[in-house]
Motif scaffolding. Sequence first.
Motif, PDB file in Angstrom:
ATOM      1  N   GLY A  60      -2.138  -7.961 -20.915  1.00 24.33           N
ATOM      2  CA  GLY A  60      -2.535  -9.207 -20.248  1.00 24.33           C
ATOM      3  C   GLY A  60      -3.898  -9.085 -19.591  1.00 24.33           C
ATOM      4  O   GLY A  60      -4.745  -9.976 -19.718  1.00 24.33           O
ATOM      5  N   ASP A  61      -4.130  -7.963 -18.909  1.00 25.38           N
ATOM      6  CA  ASP A  61      -5.422  -7.757 -18.249  1.00 25.38           C
ATOM      7  C   ASP A  61      -6.549  -7.639 -19.281  1.00 25.38           C
ATOM      8  O   ASP A  61      -7.654  -8.133 -19.069  1.00 25.38           O
ATOM      9  CB  ASP A  61      -5.385  -6.509 -17.350  1.00 25.38           C
ATOM     10  CG  ASP A  61      -4.676  -6.777 -16.022  1.00 25.38           C
ATOM     11  OD1 ASP A  61      -4.363  -7.955 -15.750  1.00 25.38           O
ATOM     12  OD2 ASP A  61      -4.426  -5.813 -15.276  1.00 25.38           O
ATOM     13  N   MET A  63     -21.379  -8.042  -3.506  1.00 28.30           N
ATOM     14  CA  MET A  63     -21.612  -9.276  -4.264  1.00 28.30           C
ATOM     15  C   MET A  63     -20.464  -9.540  -5.250  1.00 28.30           C
ATOM     16  O   MET A  63     -20.018 -10.681  -5.402  1.00 28.30           O
ATOM     17  CB  MET A  63     -22.953  -9.200  -5.022  1.00 28.30           C
ATOM     18  CG  MET A  63     -24.176  -9.316  -4.131  1.00 28.30           C
ATOM     19  SD  MET A  63     -25.681  -8.663  -4.920  1.00 28.30           S
ATOM     20  CE  MET A  63     -26.136 -10.011  -5.998  1.00 28.30           C
ATOM     21  N   ILE A  64     -20.015  -8.487  -5.914  1.00 26.76           N
ATOM     22  CA  ILE A  64     -18.918  -8.653  -6.893  1.00 26.76           C
ATOM     23  C   ILE A  64     -17.666  -9.176  -6.176  1.00 26.76           C
ATOM     24  O   ILE A  64     -16.993 -10.090  -6.663  1.00 26.76           O
ATOM     25  CB  ILE A  64     -18.623  -7.323  -7.641  1.00 26.76           C
ATOM     26  CG1 ILE A  64     -19.848  -6.890  -8.473  1.00 26.76           C
ATOM     27  CG2 ILE A  64     -17.392  -7.464  -8.545  1.00 26.76           C
ATOM     28  CD1 ILE A  64     -19.749  -5.486  -9.063  1.00 26.76           C
ATOM     29  N   LYS A  65     -17.399  -8.622  -4.991  1.00 28.64           N
ATOM     30  CA  LYS A  65     -16.226  -9.068  -4.212  1.00 28.64           C
ATOM     31  C   LYS A  65     -16.374 -10.526  -3.790  1.00 28.64           C
ATOM     32  O   LYS A  65     -15.418 -11.307  -3.852  1.00 28.64           O
ATOM     33  CB  LYS A  65     -16.071  -8.198  -2.955  1.00 28.64           C
ATOM     34  CG  LYS A  65     -15.294  -6.931  -3.211  1.00 28.64           C
ATOM     35  CD  LYS A  65     -15.083  -6.167  -1.894  1.00 28.64           C
ATOM     36  CE  LYS A  65     -14.835  -4.703  -2.203  1.00 28.64           C
ATOM     37  NZ  LYS A  65     -15.256  -3.812  -1.149  1.00 28.64           N
ATOM     38  N   ALA A  66     -17.575 -10.889  -3.336  1.00 25.54           N
ATOM     39  CA  ALA A  66     -17.821 -12.269  -2.884  1.00 25.54           C
ATOM     40  C   ALA A  66     -17.712 -13.254  -4.043  1.00 25.54           C
ATOM     41  O   ALA A  66     -17.158 -14.350  -3.905  1.00 25.54           O
ATOM     42  CB  ALA A  66     -19.199 -12.355  -2.225  1.00 25.54           C
ATOM     43  N   LEU A  67     -18.240 -12.847  -5.207  1.00 25.56           N
ATOM     44  CA  LEU A  67     -18.149 -13.673  -6.421  1.00 25.56           C
ATOM     45  C   LEU A  67     -16.678 -13.909  -6.782  1.00 25.56           C
ATOM     46  O   LEU A  67     -16.251 -15.034  -7.068  1.00 25.56           O
ATOM     47  CB  LEU A  67     -18.870 -12.939  -7.559  1.00 25.56           C
ATOM     48  CG  LEU A  67     -18.852 -13.563  -8.948  1.00 25.56           C
ATOM     49  CD1 LEU A  67     -20.089 -14.442  -9.129  1.00 25.56           C
ATOM     50  CD2 LEU A  67     -18.864 -12.486 -10.040  1.00 25.56           C
ATOM     51  N   ALA A  68     -15.906 -12.818  -6.734  1.00 23.22           N
ATOM     52  CA  ALA A  68     -14.485 -12.890  -7.097  1.00 23.22           C
ATOM     53  C   ALA A  68     -13.708 -13.754  -6.108  1.00 23.22           C
ATOM     54  O   ALA A  68     -12.838 -14.538  -6.497  1.00 23.22           O
ATOM     55  CB  ALA A  68     -13.898 -11.481  -7.152  1.00 23.22           C
ATOM     56  N   ALA A  69     -14.055 -13.628  -4.808  1.00 28.66           N
ATOM     57  CA  ALA A  69     -13.328 -14.385  -3.778  1.00 28.66           C
ATOM     58  C   ALA A  69     -13.461 -15.887  -4.007  1.00 28.66           C
ATOM     59  O   ALA A  69     -12.589 -16.662  -3.611  1.00 28.66           O
ATOM     60  CB  ALA A  69     -13.850 -13.995  -2.396  1.00 28.66           C
ATOM     61  N   LYS A  70     -14.539 -16.298  -4.674  1.00 25.16           N
ATOM     62  CA  LYS A  70     -14.704 -17.728  -4.990  1.00 25.16           C
ATOM     63  C   LYS A  70     -14.272 -18.057  -6.423  1.00 25.16           C
ATOM     64  O   LYS A  70     -14.618 -19.108  -6.967  1.00 25.16           O
ATOM     65  CB  LYS A  70     -16.166 -18.138  -4.788  1.00 25.16           C
ATOM     66  CG  LYS A  70     -16.375 -18.945  -3.493  1.00 25.16           C
ATOM     67  CD  LYS A  70     -17.723 -19.585  -3.437  1.00 25.16           C
ATOM     68  CE  LYS A  70     -17.624 -21.100  -3.313  1.00 25.16           C
ATOM     69  NZ  LYS A  70     -18.918 -21.725  -2.972  1.00 25.16           N
ATOM     70  N   GLY A  71     -13.551 -17.111  -7.035  1.00 27.58           N
ATOM     71  CA  GLY A  71     -12.971 -17.370  -8.364  1.00 27.58           C
ATOM     72  C   GLY A  71     -13.881 -17.048  -9.529  1.00 27.58           C
ATOM     73  O   GLY A  71     -13.541 -17.324 -10.680  1.00 27.58           O
ATOM     74  N   ILE A  83     -13.042  -2.961  -8.003  1.00 28.17           N
ATOM     75  CA  ILE A  83     -13.636  -3.656  -6.857  1.00 28.17           C
ATOM     76  C   ILE A  83     -13.024  -5.053  -6.677  1.00 28.17           C
ATOM     77  O   ILE A  83     -12.714  -5.480  -5.567  1.00 28.17           O
ATOM     78  CB  ILE A  83     -15.172  -3.802  -7.056  1.00 28.17           C
ATOM     79  CG1 ILE A  83     -15.850  -2.429  -7.024  1.00 28.17           C
ATOM     80  CG2 ILE A  83     -15.813  -4.744  -6.047  1.00 28.17           C
ATOM     81  CD1 ILE A  83     -15.725  -1.715  -5.694  1.00 28.17           C
ATOM     82  N   ALA A  84     -12.882  -5.768  -7.807  1.00 27.18           N
ATOM     83  CA  ALA A  84     -12.569  -7.202  -7.703  1.00 27.18           C
ATOM     84  C   ALA A  84     -11.277  -7.624  -8.395  1.00 27.18           C
ATOM     85  O   ALA A  84     -10.831  -8.757  -8.210  1.00 27.18           O
ATOM     86  CB  ALA A  84     -13.742  -8.002  -8.288  1.00 27.18           C
ATOM     87  N   GLY A  85     -10.696  -6.742  -9.196  1.00 22.30           N
ATOM     88  CA  GLY A  85      -9.479  -7.101  -9.921  1.00 22.30           C
ATOM     89  C   GLY A  85      -9.797  -7.585 -11.335  1.00 22.30           C
ATOM     90  O   GLY A  85     -10.892  -8.065 -11.612  1.00 22.30           O
ATOM     91  N   ALA A  86      -8.787  -7.478 -12.198  1.00 25.74           N
ATOM     92  CA  ALA A  86      -8.979  -7.770 -13.626  1.00 25.74           C
ATOM     93  C   ALA A  86      -9.221  -9.254 -13.915  1.00 25.74           C
ATOM     94  O   ALA A  86      -9.589  -9.616 -15.029  1.00 25.74           O
ATOM     95  CB  ALA A  86      -7.774  -7.275 -14.416  1.00 25.74           C
ATOM     96  N   ASP A  87      -9.018 -10.101 -12.912  1.00 31.50           N
ATOM     97  CA  ASP A  87      -9.242 -11.543 -13.125  1.00 31.50           C
ATOM     98  C   ASP A  87     -10.725 -11.922 -13.053  1.00 31.50           C
ATOM     99  O   ASP A  87     -11.068 -13.086 -13.251  1.00 31.50           O
ATOM    100  CB  ASP A  87      -8.509 -12.361 -12.051  1.00 31.50           C
ATOM    101  CG  ASP A  87      -7.011 -12.366 -12.276  1.00 31.50           C
ATOM    102  OD1 ASP A  87      -6.586 -12.043 -13.399  1.00 31.50           O
ATOM    103  OD2 ASP A  87      -6.271 -12.678 -11.324  1.00 31.50           O
ATOM    104  N   HIS A  88     -11.574 -10.966 -12.725  1.00 34.80           N
ATOM    105  CA  HIS A  88     -12.959 -11.332 -12.405  1.00 34.80           C
ATOM    106  C   HIS A  88     -14.014 -10.560 -13.194  1.00 34.80           C
ATOM    107  O   HIS A  88     -15.151 -10.448 -12.771  1.00 34.80           O
ATOM    108  CB  HIS A  88     -13.183 -11.184 -10.891  1.00 34.80           C
ATOM    109  CG  HIS A  88     -12.211 -12.009 -10.107  1.00 34.80           C
ATOM    110  ND1 HIS A  88     -12.349 -13.374  -9.985  1.00 34.80           N
ATOM    111  CD2 HIS A  88     -11.046 -11.683  -9.495  1.00 34.80           C
ATOM    112  CE1 HIS A  88     -11.314 -13.847  -9.285  1.00 34.80           C
ATOM    113  NE2 HIS A  88     -10.521 -12.838  -8.979  1.00 34.80           N
TER     114      HIS A  88
END
Length: 410
Positions: free
Chosen positions: A380-381, A252-260, A338-343
Motif C-alpha cells: 500500500g505504501d 520544510m518536508i514536515k511543514a509540506l506534509a502537515a498541509k497535505g 521524516i514525513a510518512g509514506a503519504d507525502h
Amino acid sequence: MRGEMLRTILTAGLCVSAGCLLAANVTADDIAARARKLHFLSIVVDTHDDTTQRFLDGKFDLGPRDANGSIDIPRMKEGGLGAIFFSIWMPSKVTGPEAVKRALVQIDAVREQGRKHPGDLVLATTAEEVRAAHKQGKIAALMGVEGGHMIASDLAVLRSYAALGVRYMTLTHSGNDEWADSSTDTPAHNGLTDFGKDVVREMNRLGVMVDISHVSDKTFYDALEVSKAPLFASHSSCRALCDAPRNMTDEMIKALAAKGGVIQINYHVGFLSQEFRKASTPEIAKQLDEDVKKRCGDEQGCQLIEGDKLTREFVAQGKLPRVDWTKIIEHIDHAVKIAGADHVGLGSDFDGANMPFGMEDASKLPQITEALLRKGYSEGDIKKILGENTLRVMTEIERVSRELNSATRQ
Ligand SMILES: [Zn+2]
C-alpha cells in the motif's frame, strides 16, 4: 578478512541442504515477481521531465525507441510509467513576451505529441483523467510550467496556461522572477511579493498546483502560508542527505506534509549525492559546460542530453564520483521517515539532469518498487509513493479550486 571467511563458511554451513537453497531462491524470486506485479498494477506518476526541450529541436518524436535520452513511448511502457508531467521550461533570464511565446510553443509541442500518438498517449488534466488513461492502457501526458517568469507578471497569462492544460507551476526556476525568490539566486523580494501571493491565490482558484521546487526557503514558507491547497515539490530531494540549496530541509518536508503536500524525489546526481556535489568544482562545471556547447551549440534539448552523457564520461575518466540509482531509495526512505509514506513521490528530472547509474531511463523504474519491497515497505505504501500520493494531492487541489470558484460566484 578472517571474519568475512568465517561468515561465508557459517552461511554455507547453514544452507547445505537442498531444501534451504531452494527456499532461498524461491524467496528471492517471489519478491521480484511480487514487485513486478505490484509495479504494473500501480499508477506510476513522474512529475518532472524535460523531454519537451527535445521536441523543440524538431527531430525528436516520442513514438520510436531512441538511443539517447530517457523518455520515449517504448521505454515508458517497459517501465510501467502511467503518467508523465512534461516541463515547460526556459532559463529565468528569458522574460516578458518572448517567454510567453516560447512557453506557448512548448505547450503546443506537448499537445502535438498527444495528437500524433492517440493509441499510446492521452492528454490529461485531472486525477480522474489519469486513472481513466491507466484503465485504457494509455500513458497520461500532463504539463507543468517550470518558472513563474513565464507568466510575464500577468495573471491573464497564468489563466491562459491553465486553460491550455497546465496543471502545475514552479514559482521560480534557478533565478528570481519578478515576484518570488529562487533558492539559487540572491534574495530580492524576501520570499513572495504581494503580487506573488496573488499568483498563489489565483493558482489555487484555477486548480494549478503550487510547485515549490527551486524556490528559496522563505518563498516556500510564504507560499505555505498563503496557499489554500496543499503544496507540491515536483522534483526536489532531501537537503539532510545532499546539501543543495534547492533540496528541502527536514523542517520544510514536515511543514509540506502537515498541509497535505508531497515531495517528489529528484534523481539528479548533484541533488542525491553530497560526494558528487563536493566533487563538482567550478572548474569541472566550466569544462562540462564548454564541452556541451561544443557538441550542441545553443540547442537546449541537445545540451540536456549531452550534459548527462558527458557527466558519465567524466565519471569514467575519474573526474567525478559514480553515483548509483540506490541513492534515490535513500532519499525516498529519508523523506518517508521524516514525513510518512503519504507525502513522498517521484519526480525524476529525466532528460533535464544527470541520472545515476542504473536509472538511465524510464525502463528502469520497476527497480524502485522492488527495492522498496525488499526494504520491507508495504504494498500500500509503495503504491502511494509510485503515484497515489500525487493523485491524492491533485484531487484535493481540484476540490479546493471548485470551492474557491463557487465562493467567487456567490
Ligand atoms: Zn528543475
